[in-house]
Write a protein that holds these residues in place. Structure first.
Motif, mmCIF file in Angstrom:
data_model
loop_
_atom_site.group_PDB
_atom_site.id
_atom_site.type_symbol
_atom_site.label_atom_id
_atom_site.label_comp_id
_atom_site.label_asym_id
_atom_site.label_seq_id
_atom_site.Cartn_x
_atom_site.Cartn_y
_atom_site.Cartn_z
ATOM 1 N N THR A 62 0.856 -1.173 0.000
ATOM 2 C CA THR A 62 0.000 0.000 0.000
ATOM 3 C C THR A 62 0.899 1.231 0.000
ATOM 4 N N GLY A 63 0.289 2.407 0.146
ATOM 5 C CA GLY A 63 1.068 3.631 0.153
ATOM 6 C C GLY A 63 0.674 4.519 1.314
ATOM 7 N N ALA A 67 -3.276 5.603 4.778
ATOM 8 C CA ALA A 67 -3.394 6.015 6.176
ATOM 9 C C ALA A 67 -4.376 7.169 6.332
ATOM 10 N N SER A 68 -4.897 7.673 5.210
ATOM 11 C CA SER A 68 -5.872 8.764 5.220
ATOM 12 C C SER A 68 -7.272 8.209 5.016
ATOM 13 N N GLN A 69 -8.241 9.097 5.021
ATOM 14 C CA GLN A 69 -9.610 8.732 4.661
ATOM 15 C C GLN A 69 -10.034 9.540 3.435
ATOM 16 N N ARG A 99 -6.715 -0.910 3.567
ATOM 17 C CA ARG A 99 -6.601 -0.361 4.920
ATOM 18 C C ARG A 99 -6.430 -1.454 5.967
ATOM 19 N N ASN A 100 -6.859 -2.660 5.676
ATOM 20 C CA ASN A 100 -6.578 -3.774 6.581
ATOM 21 C C ASN A 100 -5.121 -4.208 6.476
ATOM 22 N N VAL A 101 -4.538 -4.082 5.278
ATOM 23 C CA VAL A 101 -3.100 -4.326 5.142
ATOM 24 C C VAL A 101 -2.332 -3.275 5.939
ATOM 25 N N THR A 102 -2.726 -2.018 5.800
ATOM 26 C CA THR A 102 -2.091 -0.947 6.570
ATOM 27 C C THR A 102 -2.221 -1.213 8.064
ATOM 28 N N GLU A 207 -1.667 1.888 14.161
ATOM 29 C CA GLU A 207 -1.935 3.272 13.804
ATOM 30 C C GLU A 207 -0.743 3.871 13.079
ATOM 31 N N SER A 208 -1.023 4.585 12.018
ATOM 32 C CA SER A 208 0.035 5.232 11.248
ATOM 33 C C SER A 208 0.319 6.614 11.806
#
Length: 559
Positions: A62-63, A67-69, A99-102, A207-208
C-alpha cells in the motif's frame, strides 16, 4: 516527501517463516505501492527467475494515502515476474483490503518459496501464521471468502485469494480481493498458485503516524459533489464514444466498431445497477453492482474493458450474457480482458462469434485447464499458432479497448508499456478522445515528438500515482498543486520518482530480453511509430535499442 512507514514482512511459504526487514531507505525514496515493490523486486528477485519458480517473489504494498480517509485511495499494488509477459509487472486493485493491510503495520509484504501443501497465510499486527487448507482445493472465490468469515471471523474486506484458475496456473489468472475486485492483468494469481497459497488474510489495528494536510479533505469533498457520469455508469460510459471513433475492438480485432453497441453501453449497465458501489473511503463511488431481475444474476460490473472483450470482441450484444461472463471470471479468478480476448480468438478460429453458450463453456474450461481450455489458458501469444489466428498481444499481454489503430498515441503507449498491452500504464487514450473538459488533447491520428514527450510524462505520473497509492480516476480532481500538498514535495520531484520506477522495471526486463524489438512487435502499423519510439527513448535517456544505461540505473536504484 510523505511516504508509508513500517517494515517489509518477508514470508517464506516453503519454510513457513516470517521475517521483518528494515526498508526505511527504500520507503523514503519510493514513497510506497508500486515504487517500493519494484525497487525491492529488482534487488531481491533474480533476473532469470522462472515466474512459476520458488525464487519469484510476490509483493503486496500500500502507500501513504491508505493512512488517510481521502477519496480515491481504496487501492493497493501487487508486483512479481509475470507468467503472461515474462517481465516484472505490477497490478493494481481496488476494494476494501488496503486499509486492513495498513492495519498490520507492514509497509510491504513479500511472499517467496513454495509450499508442499495448500496454504492460508494469516498476516496480523502481532505476526504471521500458516494454516493448511486442503479442503479449499479447487474452491471458487466466494467459497474462499465464506471460509475466512466462518473460520476466522474475517469478511471479504480482509481477504486476498485465488480461484481454480490460479491453482491451475492459468497465465492470466487474477488475485481477487473484496470478493469481486481483481489484481487482473499479468497472471499474478498464477504466481500465488505456483506457491500453493490459496488465501492471504490481513488484520490489525496498527496506527500510522503519517499526517495529511487540509487538501485531503478538500479532495474528498470534491469527489462527493462531483456529477461525473462515471458515478452512474462507471467506465462503460465510454462505450458509445469508443465505438464512434472506431476504437472498440470487435470480432477478435477484425473490426473496430460493433453494430450491437447500443445493447451493451453505459445506459444499459446503468439500468441494471441496483445500488451504489465504491472502494474504501471513496465518495466518488464509480463501481457497478448490477442485477438482472429476470434471471436473478448479480455481479459487479461489467466495466468497459469487459464489455469490449466479452461483448464486441466476441460479437455478443446481450448485456446479461456479458454479466454472466464477468461473474464467471470473478468466481474462477480470471482477468476479464485476457480471458475475453482469448475466448474471442477461439470463436474466430471456429467461426462461432456470438455463441454465448460456448463462451461460458470456454471460461470454465480455461479456469480448470480442461480440453481446449488447457491450450487457451496459455494466452493468445502462446496459442495463436495452434488456433490459426493473428497474435493480438503486445509483450504477450492481450489488448484492451481504446484501439491503437484509431488512437495512435495510445498505440505507442501499448508498445512502450513495461506491462505490455495495458491501457492503464500510461492512459494516453484520455488525451486522444475528444473530451471537452480536458485542455491537453491531441489529434488521435499519428505519432509525433509531442505525443512521445507527453506519453513519458503521463507514464511517470501514473507510476507515481501507483506509489501513492491513488486511483486513476482522481485525474480530474488532483492538480499538480494538490499532489505537492499531499506528498510534501515539488511536483517535478514526484514525477522523478515515477520515472525511476519505470526505468527500474525496464532495466529488469532488459535483462530478460525486452528491448526495442519487443516494443516494435505490434500487430498493426502506426503512422510515425518508429520516430515516436526514438523520441520516447531519447526523452527517457535510454539507448536507441530501448535499453536503460548502467549510469542511469546506478542513480535510479540508489537508496
Amino acid at each position: 516527501m510523505r511516504h508509508i512507514e513500517g517494515p517489509l514482512v518477508s514470508i517464506d511459504v516453503g519454510d513457513r517463516t516470517a521475517t521483518e526487514v528494515d526498508i526505511d531507505g527504500v520507503l523514503s525514496s519510493f514513497v510506497g505501492g508500486r515504487g517500493v515493490a519494484t525497487r525491492l523486486a529488482a534487488e531481491r528477485i533474480p533476473t532469470d527467475a522462472d515466474p512459476f519458480g520458488a525464487e519469484n517473489r510476490l509483493y503486496l504494498t500500500t502507500g501513504p494515502m491508505q493512512a488517510s480517509q481521502m477519496s480515491f485511495t481504496g487501492r493497493m499494488n501487487a508486483t512479481a515476474v509475470s507468467p503472461l509477459t515474462d517481465g516484472l509487472l505490477s497490478s493494481n486493485a481496488g476494494g476494501f483490503l488496503s486499509r486492513n493491510v495498513t492495519g498490520t503495520g507492514a509497509a510491504a509484504v513479500e511472499l517467496v518459496g513454495a509450499s508442499d501443501e495448500l496454504l492460508a497465510v494469516h498476516v496480523r499486527e502481532d505476526g504471521v501464521t500458516f494454516e493448511e487448507v486442503p479442503a479449499l482445493a479447487g474452491a471458487e472465490v466466494p467459497e474462499v471468502v465464506e471460509w475466512a468469515d466462518e473460520e476466522h471471523g474475517l469478511n471479504a474486506e480482509h481477504t486476498l485469494c485465488i480461484g481454480p484458475a490460479g491453482e491451475n496456473r492459468v497465465r492470466f489468472a487474477s488475485i481477487m480481493t473484496s470478493e469481486s475486485r481483481a489484481f487482473g492483468r499479468g497472471g499474478l494469481g498464477a504466481v500465488l498458485g505456483s506457491k500453493n497459497v490459496k488465501v492471504v488474510t490481513f488484520d490489525g489495528d496498527a496506527e500510522s503516524s503519517v499526517e495529511f494536510p487540509a487538501e485531503a479533505s478538500e479532495v474528498h469533498r470534491e469527489a462527493a459533489q462531483s456529477d461525473n457520469v462515471m458515478k452512474r455508469q462507471g467506465t462503460t460510459s465510454v462505450v458509445d464514444l469508443g465505438n464512434e471513433m472506431e476504437a472498440f475492438p470487435t470480432r477478435y480485432f477484425s473490426e473496430r466498431s460493433f453494430e450491437g453497441h447500443e445493447a451493451i453501453n453505459g445506459d444499459v449497465v446503468e439500468s441494471k445497477k441496483y445500488r451504489k458501489g465504491t472502494c474504501s473511503a471513496c465518495a466518488f463511488a464509480c463501481k457497478l453492482p448490477t442485477r438482472d431481475e429476470e434471471s436473478g444474476l448479480e455481479t459487479e460490473g461489467p466495466e468497459y474493458e469487459t464489455v469490449m472483450a466479452f461483448g464486441g470482441n466476441c460479437a455478443v450484444d446481450d448485456m446479461v450474457e456479458i454479466m454472466r461472463s464477468n461473474d464467471l471470471c470473478d468466481r474462477y479468478g480470471l482477468d476479464t480482458i485476457s480471458c475475453g480476448d482469448t475466448t474471442a480468438a477461439y470463436l474466430s478460429a471456429e467461426d462461432e462469434f456470438g455463441n454465448t453458450e460456448l463462451v461460458h463453456e470456454l471460461v470454465e474450461k480455461i479456469a480448470h485447464r480442461e480440453g481446449v481450455g488447457d491450450t487457451l489458458a496459455e494466452g493468445i501469444d502462446r496459442c495463436h499458432d495452434e488456433l490459426g489466428v493473428e497474435n493480438w498481444t503486445a509483450k504477450g499481454m492481450e489488448f484492451p479497448a481504446h484501439d491503437g489503430r484509431a488512437l495512435n498515441g495510445q498505440g505507442l503507449g501499448f508498445a512502450t508499456s513495461n506491462r505490455g498491452a495495458d491501457h492503464m500504464y500510461g492512459t494516453f487514450y484520455a488525451y486522444e478522445y475528444p473530451l471537452v473538459e480536458r485542455s491537453e488533447g491531441f489529434d488521435p491520428e499519428g505519432v509525433t515528438a509531442e505525443k512521445a514527450e507527453k506519453l513519458v510524462e503521463s507514464e511517470n505520473l501514473r507510476a507515481f500515482e501507483d506509489c501513492g497509492v491513488v486511483c486513476r480516476f482522481s485525474r480530474d480532481t488532483l492538480s499538480p498543486e494538490t499532489f505537492e500538498a499531499l506528498f510534501d514535495a515539488d511536483f517535478e520531484d514526484l514525477l522523478s520518482v515515477g520515472a525511476r520506477v519505470v526505468s527500474i522495471e525496464r532495466a529488469f526486463n532488459n535483462e530478460r530480453g525486452f528491448d526495442r524489438s519487443a516494443d516494435a512487435d505490434m500487430p498493426y502499423d502506426i503512422p510515425g511509430f518508429e520516430a515516436g519510439l526514438d523520441h520516447y527513448y531519447e526523452r527517457r535517456g535510454w539507448t536507441e535499442e530501448g535499453v536503460v544505461p548502467d549510469s542511469q540505473i546506478s542513480v535510479d536504484i540508489a537508496d
